[in-house]
Design an enzyme around this catalytic site. Structure first.
Site, PDB file in Angstrom:
ATOM      1  N   HIS A  14       0.907  -1.212   0.042  1.00  0.00           N
ATOM      2  CA  HIS A  14       0.166  -0.065   0.122  1.00  0.00           C
ATOM      3  C   HIS A  14       0.941   1.235  -0.126  1.00  0.00           C
ATOM      4  CE1 HIS A  14      -3.693   2.047   1.509  1.00  0.00           C
ATOM      5  NE2 HIS A  14      -2.961   3.170   1.467  1.00  0.00           N
ATOM      6  N   HIS A  16       1.496   5.125  -1.706  1.00  0.00           N
ATOM      7  CA  HIS A  16       1.064   6.733  -2.384  1.00  0.00           C
ATOM      8  C   HIS A  16       2.330   7.259  -3.102  1.00  0.00           C
ATOM      9  CE1 HIS A  16      -2.715   6.745  -0.885  1.00  0.00           C
ATOM     10  NE2 HIS A  16      -2.230   6.174   0.348  1.00  0.00           N
ATOM     11  N   LYS A 100      -9.495  -0.261  -5.814  1.00  0.00           N
ATOM     12  CA  LYS A 100      -9.519  -0.114  -4.377  1.00  0.00           C
ATOM     13  C   LYS A 100     -10.615   0.925  -3.868  1.00  0.00           C
ATOM     14  CE  LYS A 100      -7.881   1.969  -0.480  1.00  0.00           C
ATOM     15  NZ  LYS A 100      -6.876   2.321  -0.240  1.00  0.00           N
ATOM     16  N   HIS A 137     -10.370   1.243   2.054  1.00  0.00           N
ATOM     17  CA  HIS A 137     -10.097   2.235   3.031  1.00  0.00           C
ATOM     18  C   HIS A 137     -11.279   1.919   3.973  1.00  0.00           C
ATOM     19  CE1 HIS A 137      -8.446   6.023   4.734  1.00  0.00           C
ATOM     20  NE2 HIS A 137      -9.544   5.858   5.446  1.00  0.00           N
ATOM     21  N   HIS A 175      -4.303  -1.036   5.936  1.00  0.00           N
ATOM     22  CA  HIS A 175      -3.834   0.021   7.054  1.00  0.00           C
ATOM     23  C   HIS A 175      -4.780  -0.248   8.337  1.00  0.00           C
ATOM     24  CE1 HIS A 175      -6.860   2.751   5.207  1.00  0.00           C
ATOM     25  NE2 HIS A 175      -6.043   3.107   4.467  1.00  0.00           N
ATOM     26  N   ASP A 248       1.379   2.535   3.522  1.00  0.00           N
ATOM     27  CA  ASP A 248       0.510   3.854   3.379  1.00  0.00           C
ATOM     28  C   ASP A 248       1.590   5.110   3.589  1.00  0.00           C
ATOM     29  OD1 ASP A 248      -1.608   5.187   2.832  1.00  0.00           O
ATOM     30  OD2 ASP A 248      -2.381   4.976   4.804  1.00  0.00           O
TER      31      ASP A 248
HETATM   32  O1  DOR Z   1      -3.130   9.247   5.842  1.00  0.00           O
HETATM   33  C1  DOR Z   1      -3.503   9.235   4.733  1.00  0.00           C
HETATM   34  N1  DOR Z   1      -3.059   9.722   3.479  1.00  0.00           N
HETATM   35  N2  DOR Z   1      -4.595   8.324   4.561  1.00  0.00           N
HETATM   36  C2  DOR Z   1      -5.167   7.749   3.314  1.00  0.00           C
HETATM   37  O2  DOR Z   1      -6.144   7.160   3.290  1.00  0.00           O
HETATM   38  C3  DOR Z   1      -4.798   8.590   2.121  1.00  0.00           C
HETATM   39  C4  DOR Z   1      -3.279   9.197   2.214  1.00  0.00           C
HETATM   40  C5  DOR Z   1      -3.059  10.164   1.104  1.00  0.00           C
HETATM   41  O3  DOR Z   1      -3.233   9.800   0.036  1.00  0.00           O
HETATM   42  O4  DOR Z   1      -2.547  11.243   1.748  1.00  0.00           O
HETATM   43 ZN    ZN Z   2      -3.486   5.029   1.791  1.00  0.00          ZN
END
Ligand code: DOR
Ligand code: ZN
Length: 347
Positions: A14, A16, A100, A137, A175, A248
């Site tokens: 997971h 970003h 997702k 999520h 998460h 995450d």
């Molecule tokens: O803390 C987070 N940041 N939780 C999420 O679900 C998304 C993520 C983000 O994309 O910044």
């Molecule tokens: Zn995330």
């Protein structure tokens, strides 16, 4: 005496990465230690179609520095308009490894997510048929539900009904932050796994709020009480194949974190493996780290384990990690665990 630990190279289930300048800045932080990652699709606009996922994958590979190897595992962002046949084709071509689900409004860039779960039933049924995992999520967005209860309520009101209505649907609870979620995973017979972040093994809600607010510890789902952090540690270090690493890691510039309405996300890509070695050593479970970070995830996703390895070395003195990484958009603060760490990686 120096202690070292060589593991099958880990994956991040997971992650970003964002796009453009931010993508170029953060990608090497992950590629240094990890073989693959499940790439979150919450860009602006979101990655909704197979064509968009293919183009995003090409941009990620183009951003990878010479000499680094890394495989992005692409996901599609589920909307009420998602076409089951597009999903099936993306899966059949090998491009997409998961879909997702963001409940609309739950977190960063989730406005295009799902409000009416009946509308996505045909997609979920197609996914069950073809064995494509759904990453969730897991938080409800109802205004009357306390933010600290939103994960537990999601399990009862949304996740369990979806799973009962869609036999064979393979789900990853992303998460997880509560003992409720870990217990739910353990109580089910099949088709359910969960990722756990590095930071949720380290902080509880006091770390965010006691002695002044700490915006860099604010993420979603928000960290819960200490008893939940301990339950997550027990799950992660148990060796149970249903629990695996999903950092995450979510880069936001300091300017976007440190403001009256700051963004949610902890950036752990740079130091996750040393922090996990510290946590697993504290739990007297270093021998389970490879399962959590390198073996359980591929098994759930039905992918081979990485061929390459990674070596963690315990140093005699605390290791200094960069406090921030520079990006053209501004600095991104690296997660600070608040204690000395003696582990480093040699990739
Ligand atoms: O803390 C987070 N940041 N939780 C999420 O679900 C998304 C993520 C983000 O994309 O910044
Ligand atoms: Zn995330």
């Amino acid at each position: 005496m120096t202690q070292s630990l060589t593991l099958t190279r880990p994956d991040d289930w997971h992650l970003h990465l964002r796009d453009g300048d931010m993508l170029r800045a953060v990608l090497p932080e992950t590629a240094r230690d990890f073989g693959r990652a499940i790439i979150m699709p919450n860009l602006v606009p979101p990655v909704v179609t197979a064509a968009q996922a293919g183009a995003y994958r090409d941009r990620i590979l183009a951003a990878l520095p010479e000499g680094m190897a890394f495989e992005p595992l692409m996901t599609l962002y589920l909307t009420e308009e998602t076409d089951p046949e597009d999903v099936a084709a993306a899966h059949a071509s090998g491009l997409v490894k998961a879909v997702k689900l963001y409940p609309a409004g739950a977190t960063t860039n989730s406005a295009s997510g799902v409000t009416d779960f009946e509308k996505v039933r045909p997609v979920l049924e197609k996914m069950a048929e073809i064995g494509l995992p759904l990453c969730t999520h897991g938080e409800v967005t109802d205004h009357d539900i306390d933010i600290f209860d939103r994960e537990a309520v999601f399990i009862d009101r949304v996740l369990d009904p979806i799973r009962r209505a869609t036999p064979g649907l393979r789900v990853v609870m992303e998460h997880i932050t509560t003992a409720n979620a870990a217990d739910y995973v353990r109580s089910q017979e099949a088709d359910l796994g969960a990722t756990i972040t590095t930071h949720h093994l380290i902080i509880n809600r006091n770390h965010i709020l006691v002695g002044g607010i700490k915006p860099h510890y604010y993420c979603l789902p928000v960290a819960k009480r200490e008893e939940h952090r301990l339950a997550l540690r027990a799950a992660a270090t148990s060796g149970d194949a249903r629990f695996f690493l999903g950092t995450d890691s979510a880069p936001h510039t300091d300017a976007n974190k440190l403001q009256p309405c700051g963004c949610a996300g902890c950036f752990t890509a740079s130091n996750t493996m040393p922090l996990l070695a510290h946590v697993f050593e504290e739990e007297d479970a270093l021998e389970q780290l490879e399962r959590f970070a390198s073996k359980n995830g591929p098994a759930f996703y039905r992918l081979p384990e990485n061929d390459r390895q990674i070596t963690l070395v315990k140093q005699d003195a605390p290791v200094r990690f960069p406090e921030k990484i520079d990006t053209p958009d501004g600095p991104v603060t690296v997660f600070d665990p608040g204690f000395d760490v003696y582990w480093s990686t040699e990739s």
